[in-house]
Design a protein around this motif. Structure first.
Motif, PDB file in Angstrom:
ATOM      1  N   ARG A   1       0.838  -1.209   0.000  1.00  0.00           N
ATOM      2  CA  ARG A   1       0.000   0.000   0.000  1.00  0.00           C
ATOM      3  C   ARG A   1       0.872   1.258   0.000  1.00  0.00           C
ATOM      4  O   ARG A   1       0.533   2.250  -0.671  1.00  0.00           O
ATOM      5  N   ALA A   2       1.980   1.215   0.749  1.00  0.00           N
ATOM      6  CA  ALA A   2       2.885   2.372   0.750  1.00  0.00           C
ATOM      7  C   ALA A   2       3.460   2.618  -0.637  1.00  0.00           C
ATOM      8  O   ALA A   2       3.572   3.769  -1.086  1.00  0.00           O
ATOM      9  N   LEU A   3       3.823   1.553  -1.322  1.00  0.00           N
ATOM     10  CA  LEU A   3       4.351   1.674  -2.679  1.00  0.00           C
ATOM     11  C   LEU A   3       3.306   2.273  -3.617  1.00  0.00           C
ATOM     12  O   LEU A   3       3.604   3.206  -4.385  1.00  0.00           O
ATOM     13  N   ALA A   4       2.090   1.759  -3.550  1.00  0.00           N
ATOM     14  CA  ALA A   4       1.025   2.282  -4.418  1.00  0.00           C
ATOM     15  C   ALA A   4       0.743   3.749  -4.107  1.00  0.00           C
ATOM     16  O   ALA A   4       0.551   4.571  -5.021  1.00  0.00           O
ATOM     17  N   PHE A   5       0.727   4.103  -2.823  1.00  0.00           N
ATOM     18  CA  PHE A   5       0.497   5.491  -2.416  1.00  0.00           C
ATOM     19  C   PHE A   5       1.604   6.394  -2.952  1.00  0.00           C
ATOM     20  O   PHE A   5       1.340   7.475  -3.497  1.00  0.00           O
ATOM     21  N   ALA A   6       2.857   5.952  -2.795  1.00  0.00           N
ATOM     22  CA  ALA A   6       3.981   6.762  -3.251  1.00  0.00           C
ATOM     23  C   ALA A   6       3.917   6.997  -4.757  1.00  0.00           C
ATOM     24  O   ALA A   6       4.177   8.111  -5.234  1.00  0.00           O
ATOM     25  N   GLN A   7       3.582   5.965  -5.506  1.00  0.00           N
ATOM     26  CA  GLN A   7       3.499   6.134  -6.957  1.00  0.00           C
ATOM     27  C   GLN A   7       2.336   7.036  -7.347  1.00  0.00           C
ATOM     28  O   GLN A   7       2.447   7.827  -8.292  1.00  0.00           O
ATOM     29  N   HIS A   8       1.236   6.943  -6.610  1.00  0.00           N
ATOM     30  CA  HIS A   8       0.090   7.809  -6.900  1.00  0.00           C
ATOM     31  C   HIS A   8       0.420   9.276  -6.601  1.00  0.00           C
ATOM     32  O   HIS A   8       0.009  10.175  -7.347  1.00  0.00           O
ATOM     33  N   GLN A   9       1.158   9.503  -5.530  1.00  0.00           N
ATOM     34  CA  GLN A   9       1.491  10.875  -5.129  1.00  0.00           C
ATOM     35  C   GLN A   9       2.673  11.447  -5.894  1.00  0.00           C
ATOM     36  O   GLN A   9       2.849  12.669  -5.924  1.00  0.00           O
ATOM     37  N   ALA A  10       3.484  10.595  -6.492  1.00  0.00           N
ATOM     38  CA  ALA A  10       4.743  11.040  -7.088  1.00  0.00           C
ATOM     39  C   ALA A  10       4.594  12.228  -8.030  1.00  0.00           C
ATOM     40  O   ALA A  10       5.382  13.187  -7.947  1.00  0.00           O
ATOM     41  N   PRO A  11       3.638  12.239  -8.964  1.00  0.00           N
ATOM     42  CA  PRO A  11       3.538  13.406  -9.856  1.00  0.00           C
ATOM     43  C   PRO A  11       3.284  14.713  -9.107  1.00  0.00           C
ATOM     44  O   PRO A  11       3.771  15.777  -9.522  1.00  0.00           O
ATOM     45  N   ARG A  12       2.562  14.659  -7.992  1.00  0.00           N
ATOM     46  CA  ARG A  12       2.310  15.865  -7.207  1.00  0.00           C
ATOM     47  C   ARG A  12       3.578  16.360  -6.526  1.00  0.00           C
ATOM     48  O   ARG A  12       3.704  17.542  -6.203  1.00  0.00           O
ATOM     49  N   TRP A  13       4.497  15.460  -6.268  1.00  0.00           N
ATOM     50  CA  TRP A  13       5.769  15.812  -5.640  1.00  0.00           C
ATOM     51  C   TRP A  13       6.833  16.167  -6.673  1.00  0.00           C
ATOM     52  O   TRP A  13       7.955  16.526  -6.292  1.00  0.00           O
ATOM     53  N   GLY A  14       6.530  16.033  -7.949  1.00  0.00           N
ATOM     54  CA  GLY A  14       7.540  16.235  -8.973  1.00  0.00           C
ATOM     55  C   GLY A  14       8.313  14.979  -9.299  1.00  0.00           C
ATOM     56  O   GLY A  14       9.397  15.040  -9.888  1.00  0.00           O
ATOM     57  N   GLY A  15       7.771  13.821  -8.923  1.00  0.00           N
ATOM     58  CA  GLY A  15       8.446  12.561  -9.151  1.00  0.00           C
ATOM     59  C   GLY A  15       7.873  11.763 -10.294  1.00  0.00           C
ATOM     60  O   GLY A  15       6.770  12.034 -10.774  1.00  0.00           O
ATOM     61  N   ASP A  16       8.625  10.773 -10.716  1.00  0.00           N
ATOM     62  CA  ASP A  16       8.204   9.862 -11.777  1.00  0.00           C
ATOM     63  C   ASP A  16       7.874   8.514 -11.132  1.00  0.00           C
ATOM     64  O   ASP A  16       8.767   7.825 -10.640  1.00  0.00           O
ATOM     65  N   PRO A  17       6.595   8.108 -11.103  1.00  0.00           N
ATOM     66  CA  PRO A  17       6.216   6.879 -10.393  1.00  0.00           C
ATOM     67  C   PRO A  17       6.885   5.626 -10.930  1.00  0.00           C
ATOM     68  O   PRO A  17       7.042   4.647 -10.191  1.00  0.00           O
ATOM     69  N   ALA A  18       7.300   5.637 -12.189  1.00  0.00           N
ATOM     70  CA  ALA A  18       7.956   4.458 -12.754  1.00  0.00           C
ATOM     71  C   ALA A  18       9.412   4.349 -12.328  1.00  0.00           C
ATOM     72  O   ALA A  18      10.006   3.271 -12.416  1.00  0.00           O
ATOM     73  N   ARG A  19       9.996   5.442 -11.848  1.00  0.00           N
ATOM     74  CA  ARG A  19      11.423   5.466 -11.481  1.00  0.00           C
ATOM     75  C   ARG A  19      11.601   5.277  -9.969  1.00  0.00           C
ATOM     76  O   ARG A  19      12.359   5.973  -9.328  1.00  0.00           O
ATOM     77  N   LEU A  20      10.902   4.323  -9.432  1.00  0.00           N
ATOM     78  CA  LEU A  20      10.948   4.072  -7.993  1.00  0.00           C
ATOM     79  C   LEU A  20      11.756   2.810  -7.709  1.00  0.00           C
ATOM     80  O   LEU A  20      11.633   1.809  -8.416  1.00  0.00           O
ATOM     81  N   VAL A  21      12.563   2.872  -6.661  1.00  0.00           N
ATOM     82  CA  VAL A  21      13.358   1.734  -6.206  1.00  0.00           C
ATOM     83  C   VAL A  21      13.009   1.444  -4.753  1.00  0.00           C
ATOM     84  O   VAL A  21      12.934   2.362  -3.925  1.00  0.00           O
ATOM     85  N   LEU A  22      12.781   0.179  -4.447  1.00  0.00           N
ATOM     86  CA  LEU A  22      12.561  -0.264  -3.074  1.00  0.00           C
ATOM     87  C   LEU A  22      13.905  -0.444  -2.384  1.00  0.00           C
ATOM     88  O   LEU A  22      14.859  -0.947  -2.982  1.00  0.00           O
ATOM     89  N   MET A  23      13.966  -0.059  -1.112  1.00  0.00           N
ATOM     90  CA  MET A  23      15.188  -0.243  -0.336  1.00  0.00           C
ATOM     91  C   MET A  23      14.788  -0.576   1.098  1.00  0.00           C
ATOM     92  O   MET A  23      13.803  -0.043   1.622  1.00  0.00           O
ATOM     93  N   GLY A  24      15.531  -1.463   1.738  1.00  0.00           N
ATOM     94  CA  GLY A  24      15.236  -1.794   3.123  1.00  0.00           C
ATOM     95  C   GLY A  24      16.451  -2.366   3.803  1.00  0.00           C
ATOM     96  O   GLY A  24      17.368  -2.888   3.165  1.00  0.00           O
ATOM     97  N   HIS A  25      16.453  -2.281   5.137  1.00  0.00           N
ATOM     98  CA  HIS A  25      17.562  -2.783   5.938  1.00  0.00           C
ATOM     99  C   HIS A  25      17.071  -3.881   6.876  1.00  0.00           C
ATOM    100  O   HIS A  25      16.008  -3.749   7.486  1.00  0.00           O
ATOM    101  N   SER A  26      17.826  -4.977   6.960  1.00  0.00           N
ATOM    102  CA  SER A  26      17.560  -6.051   7.916  1.00  0.00           C
ATOM    103  C   SER A  26      16.171  -6.636   7.674  1.00  0.00           C
ATOM    104  O   SER A  26      15.904  -7.133   6.578  1.00  0.00           O
ATOM    105  N   ALA A  27      15.269  -6.594   8.662  1.00  0.00           N
ATOM    106  CA  ALA A  27      13.911  -7.088   8.429  1.00  0.00           C
ATOM    107  C   ALA A  27      13.238  -6.319   7.297  1.00  0.00           C
ATOM    108  O   ALA A  27      12.455  -6.881   6.522  1.00  0.00           O
ATOM    109  N   GLY A  28      13.535  -5.034   7.202  1.00  0.00           N
ATOM    110  CA  GLY A  28      13.004  -4.251   6.085  1.00  0.00           C
ATOM    111  C   GLY A  28      13.532  -4.728   4.755  1.00  0.00           C
ATOM    112  O   GLY A  28      12.827  -4.683   3.737  1.00  0.00           O
ATOM    113  N   ALA A  29      14.783  -5.213   4.739  1.00  0.00           N
ATOM    114  CA  ALA A  29      15.349  -5.778   3.509  1.00  0.00           C
ATOM    115  C   ALA A  29      14.619  -7.058   3.120  1.00  0.00           C
ATOM    116  O   ALA A  29      14.379  -7.313   1.944  1.00  0.00           O
TER     117      ALA A  29
END
Length: 299
Positions: A134-162
């Protein structure tokens, strides 16, 4: 300052152990702690970088993210960062999670997102993965409003987040069900939980039992190695050469990916588990190697 730091960690531990529904006192503590953390984070941002704090991407009080926006983003790439903590602890506002990454990448025109999600015992890893979808979908939906490109998204995480971002990256169906579109790939920072059945069939720390349970079918469902397909987006697997299991898990995942025709790259580092997270974003060879991967998958 020391008293304030101790209070912050005590509050974080309390909130991690206290259900979101525990009552008004827990909610007030959570809001007070988050407000203080947001003020401290904003004070350390590079010039021109703007922070949007605690944006809600779901109904659970823990489903929030912070967005760090460059001064003038235009079709900007995005990095969605997920904290670790044994699936039970951690917070998007910890400096090792976001600070050096924002200081390095936001001035280069990258939107950095730091994500919270519900934790054990109130949410299992499958539920946590759903939250991050859901966070990923939200970020991509909001990206154009932030000046971002929703297709140019990379996931990153550490430890359990990884582990969680590797699981989300391995099989895109969960993210697509949440409304996400395609993303470029993932960077897993020192996960030792890429082949879950291999962990659970040998002596292991107890916290893995809390996360993965006792059923072999659940182990496989929560194992990024076993969920990847030929269509899995590229992933960079950073691992600490000082740990006994992290690089072995990374190489096993990469071997399985290559057999499928998917792309996985292992990047061993002579750093501790914590340093792999905290030193990413500093001006060092490690950061530049990660950036080379990010540039390569963004072509």
């Amino acid at each position: 300052m020391l008293r304030r730091a101790r209070w912050g960690w005590l509050t974080l531990a309390l909130l991690a152990a206290w259900p979101a529904a525990a009552g008004p006192l827990a909610e007030r503590l959570r809001e007070r702690w988050q407000a203080g953390q947001a003020e401290a984070r904003a004070a350390g941002l590079p010039d021109g970088v703007r922070m949007l704090s605690a944006l809600r991407y779901g109904d659970d009080p823990a489903e929030t993210l912070d967005a760090y926006l460059p001064a003038q983003p235009q079709h900007a790439p995005l990095v969605l960062m997920v904290h670790g903590g044994a699936w039970r602890l951690g917070d998007k506002g910890a400096s090792a999670v976001f600070l050096h990454k924002v200081q390095r990448w936001a001035p280069q025109g990258v939107i950095v997102l730091s994500v919270n999600y519900p934790l054990l015992p109130h949410a299992t890893p499958p539920q946590q993965a759903q939250s991050l979808a859901r966070a990923l979908a939200f970020a991509q939906h909001q990206a154009p409003r932030w000046g971002g490109d929703p297709a140019r998204l990379v996931l990153m995480g550490h430890s359990a987040g990884a582990h969680l971002i590797a699981l989300l990256n391995a099989d895109a169906s969960l993210a697509h069900q949440a409304g996400a579109q395609a993303w470029r790939g993932a960077v897993a920072l020192d996960s030792a939980a890429l082949d879950v059945p291999a962990i659970m069939q040998h002596p292991h720390p107890r916290f893995y039992d809390d996360a993965f349970g006792a059923q072999p079918a659940d182990w496989r469902a929560l194992s990024p190695l076993h969920q990847q397909t030929a269509a899995t987006p590229p992933i960079l697997l950073v691992c600490s050469s000082r740990r006994a299991d992290a690089c072995a898990q990374a190489h096993a995942y990469a071997d399985a990916a290559h057999a499928l025709g998917a792309r996985a790259q292992v990047l061993p580092q002579d750093l501790s588990h914590q340093e792999i997270n905290a030193q990413l974003g500093l001006d060092n060879a490690y950061t530049r190697q990660v950036e080379a991967f990010l540039r390569d998958i963004s072509r």
